[in-house]
Design a protein around this motif. Sequence first.
Motif, PDB file in Angstrom:
ATOM      1  N   ALA A 170      61.463  67.832  37.743  1.00  0.00           N
ATOM      2  CA  ALA A 170      62.908  68.112  37.764  1.00  0.00           C
ATOM      3  C   ALA A 170      63.514  67.364  38.935  1.00  0.00           C
ATOM      4  O   ALA A 170      63.109  67.563  40.092  1.00  0.00           O
ATOM      5  CB  ALA A 170      63.161  69.610  37.894  1.00  0.00           C
ATOM      6  N   GLN A 173      70.345  64.986  39.492  1.00  0.00           N
ATOM      7  CA  GLN A 173      71.000  63.936  38.709  1.00  0.00           C
ATOM      8  C   GLN A 173      71.373  62.766  39.622  1.00  0.00           C
ATOM      9  O   GLN A 173      71.877  62.957  40.725  1.00  0.00           O
ATOM     10  CB  GLN A 173      72.244  64.498  38.026  1.00  0.00           C
ATOM     11  CG  GLN A 173      72.795  63.628  36.917  1.00  0.00           C
ATOM     12  CD  GLN A 173      73.894  64.357  36.163  1.00  0.00           C
ATOM     13  OE1 GLN A 173      74.791  64.955  36.773  1.00  0.00           O
ATOM     14  NE2 GLN A 173      73.842  64.325  34.844  1.00  0.00           N
ATOM     15  N   VAL A 232      65.677  75.521  39.571  1.00  0.00           N
ATOM     16  CA  VAL A 232      66.446  74.497  38.861  1.00  0.00           C
ATOM     17  C   VAL A 232      67.823  74.330  39.497  1.00  0.00           C
ATOM     18  O   VAL A 232      68.319  73.207  39.670  1.00  0.00           O
ATOM     19  CB  VAL A 232      66.560  74.859  37.368  1.00  0.00           C
ATOM     20  CG1 VAL A 232      67.540  73.927  36.651  1.00  0.00           C
ATOM     21  CG2 VAL A 232      65.192  74.790  36.701  1.00  0.00           C
ATOM     22  N   VAL A 235      67.498  72.373  42.705  1.00  0.00           N
ATOM     23  CA  VAL A 235      67.315  70.951  42.406  1.00  0.00           C
ATOM     24  C   VAL A 235      68.665  70.333  42.066  1.00  0.00           C
ATOM     25  O   VAL A 235      69.016  69.241  42.527  1.00  0.00           O
ATOM     26  CB  VAL A 235      66.304  70.752  41.257  1.00  0.00           C
ATOM     27  CG1 VAL A 235      66.292  69.297  40.791  1.00  0.00           C
ATOM     28  CG2 VAL A 235      64.909  71.172  41.693  1.00  0.00           C
ATOM     29  N   VAL A 241      63.098  67.999  44.770  1.00  0.00           N
ATOM     30  CA  VAL A 241      62.583  67.857  43.406  1.00  0.00           C
ATOM     31  C   VAL A 241      61.644  69.030  43.144  1.00  0.00           C
ATOM     32  O   VAL A 241      61.277  69.763  44.057  1.00  0.00           O
ATOM     33  CB  VAL A 241      61.838  66.522  43.225  1.00  0.00           C
ATOM     34  CG1 VAL A 241      62.744  65.349  43.583  1.00  0.00           C
ATOM     35  CG2 VAL A 241      60.555  66.488  44.056  1.00  0.00           C
ATOM     36  N   SER A 242      61.237  69.185  41.892  1.00  0.00           N
ATOM     37  CA  SER A 242      60.314  70.266  41.580  1.00  0.00           C
ATOM     38  C   SER A 242      59.491  69.912  40.355  1.00  0.00           C
ATOM     39  O   SER A 242      59.766  68.921  39.650  1.00  0.00           O
ATOM     40  CB  SER A 242      61.070  71.582  41.342  1.00  0.00           C
ATOM     41  OG  SER A 242      60.154  72.664  41.294  1.00  0.00           O
ATOM     42  N   VAL A 244      58.350  71.936  36.957  1.00  0.00           N
ATOM     43  CA  VAL A 244      58.700  73.171  36.243  1.00  0.00           C
ATOM     44  C   VAL A 244      58.179  73.119  34.811  1.00  0.00           C
ATOM     45  O   VAL A 244      57.987  72.035  34.254  1.00  0.00           O
ATOM     46  CB  VAL A 244      60.229  73.393  36.230  1.00  0.00           C
ATOM     47  CG1 VAL A 244      60.781  73.519  37.636  1.00  0.00           C
ATOM     48  CG2 VAL A 244      60.934  72.271  35.479  1.00  0.00           C
ATOM     49  N   GLN A 249      64.027  73.264  30.375  1.00  0.00           N
ATOM     50  CA  GLN A 249      65.095  72.390  29.897  1.00  0.00           C
ATOM     51  C   GLN A 249      66.137  73.170  29.102  1.00  0.00           C
ATOM     52  O   GLN A 249      67.275  72.722  28.940  1.00  0.00           O
ATOM     53  CB  GLN A 249      64.523  71.288  29.007  1.00  0.00           C
ATOM     54  CG  GLN A 249      63.597  70.321  29.731  1.00  0.00           C
ATOM     55  CD  GLN A 249      62.974  69.320  28.782  1.00  0.00           C
ATOM     56  OE1 GLN A 249      63.476  68.225  28.605  1.00  0.00           O
ATOM     57  NE2 GLN A 249      61.886  69.727  28.148  1.00  0.00           N
ATOM     58  N   SER A 253      71.060  73.028  32.762  1.00  0.00           N
ATOM     59  CA  SER A 253      71.801  73.033  34.025  1.00  0.00           C
ATOM     60  C   SER A 253      72.333  71.641  34.330  1.00  0.00           C
ATOM     61  O   SER A 253      71.588  70.656  34.311  1.00  0.00           O
ATOM     62  CB  SER A 253      70.888  73.493  35.164  1.00  0.00           C
ATOM     63  OG  SER A 253      71.562  73.430  36.389  1.00  0.00           O
ATOM     64  N   VAL A 256      70.691  68.193  36.723  1.00  0.00           N
ATOM     65  CA  VAL A 256      69.235  68.104  36.736  1.00  0.00           C
ATOM     66  C   VAL A 256      68.769  67.149  35.642  1.00  0.00           C
ATOM     67  O   VAL A 256      69.246  67.210  34.507  1.00  0.00           O
ATOM     68  CB  VAL A 256      68.572  69.490  36.517  1.00  0.00           C
ATOM     69  CG1 VAL A 256      67.049  69.366  36.525  1.00  0.00           C
ATOM     70  CG2 VAL A 256      69.009  70.455  37.605  1.00  0.00           C
ATOM     71  N   THR A 257      67.840  66.282  35.995  1.00  0.00           N
ATOM     72  CA  THR A 257      67.229  65.357  35.049  1.00  0.00           C
ATOM     73  C   THR A 257      65.736  65.667  34.981  1.00  0.00           C
ATOM     74  O   THR A 257      65.093  65.856  36.026  1.00  0.00           O
ATOM     75  CB  THR A 257      67.426  63.889  35.498  1.00  0.00           C
ATOM     76  OG1 THR A 257      68.826  63.617  35.575  1.00  0.00           O
ATOM     77  CG2 THR A 257      66.777  62.931  34.519  1.00  0.00           C
ATOM     78  N   TYR A 258      65.187  65.735  33.776  1.00  0.00           N
ATOM     79  CA  TYR A 258      63.770  66.050  33.600  1.00  0.00           C
ATOM     80  C   TYR A 258      63.022  64.798  33.158  1.00  0.00           C
ATOM     81  O   TYR A 258      63.507  64.035  32.302  1.00  0.00           O
ATOM     82  CB  TYR A 258      63.591  67.149  32.555  1.00  0.00           C
ATOM     83  CG  TYR A 258      64.225  68.469  32.950  1.00  0.00           C
ATOM     84  CD1 TYR A 258      63.542  69.371  33.751  1.00  0.00           C
ATOM     85  CD2 TYR A 258      65.519  68.792  32.532  1.00  0.00           C
ATOM     86  CE1 TYR A 258      64.125  70.577  34.123  1.00  0.00           C
ATOM     87  CE2 TYR A 258      66.107  69.995  32.906  1.00  0.00           C
ATOM     88  CZ  TYR A 258      65.410  70.888  33.699  1.00  0.00           C
ATOM     89  OH  TYR A 258      65.990  72.070  34.062  1.00  0.00           O
TER      90      TYR A 258
END
Length: 307
Positions: A170, A173, A232, A235, A241-242, A244, A249, A253, A256-258
Amino acid sequence: MELRHLRYFVAVAEELHFTRAASRLGIGQPPLSQQIQQLEQELGLPLFRRLPRGVALTEAGQSFFDDARAILAGVERASAQARRVARGEQGRLRVGMINSAPFHPFVPRVIREFGQRYPDVALAIDENSTPTLAAAVLNNTADIAFVRPLLGDSAGLVTEPLFDEEVLVALPQGHPLARFRTLSLWALASENFVLFPRLVGSGLYDDIIAACRRSGFSPRVTQEASQVTSIVNLVAAGLGVSLVPASMQQINSEGVTYRAIAGDAPSARMSLVYREGEDSPTVANMVALARERVKRKRGMPSGHSSR
């Protein structure tokens, strides 16, 4: 006076004929007559007037008839309810789940299908951390729980693995690493991490730390949050960062970009835990349903896989 006396009496009162009542009950007419006589002697009053063809209820007999039918109906209801409880079709079930569990479709589907199959079982749902839920099951304040892996001794608990879920990176953005479709864990070596405390999710926490160390670094954890939903949001706020579970997803949110992890990566296991020696039929029904759905959903896409 026994229940059979009431059943014999009601049969005669409904048929108004000893022979027909005896045939209906599957016994001889003389023994039936003797049982009714014993009942009348115990009550100290006549229940029937004997007629040339059959019998008629006395006034006292009519009153006794109404109450006897009500008693037998109540006994039948009690028996039916006891059988339903014994089959796990009635009662209550206290279900615990970690905060991230509702975001994976498996868990809500199991809960929904359980409610459809057993509408007379009252479900009580409690969200908490894995250690807290495990303790609640052991202490009999919860019956069963959806949890991540437990750390160390889990004596007294049965752990039923359900599925392994993909873990994603995660990123805030606009983060420079967001331009890549997949990331190795090593790419995160210089990043600040947002994670949950080890005591909250020890099993998954240890898997994440171990995977990072296999990639050549120890993550620098600068922010902690006990709930994955809060992670989340942190982040999204640009605090780090994380790593998860992919089902997060579903939060959608903003900010946040995964990204998928290339190469060696941890996975997030979901399991059911319940007490060793548990004899509750409602717990058995939940476990059976979860196993059934694991089999039915084998082969779901990555991030929603079951095994």
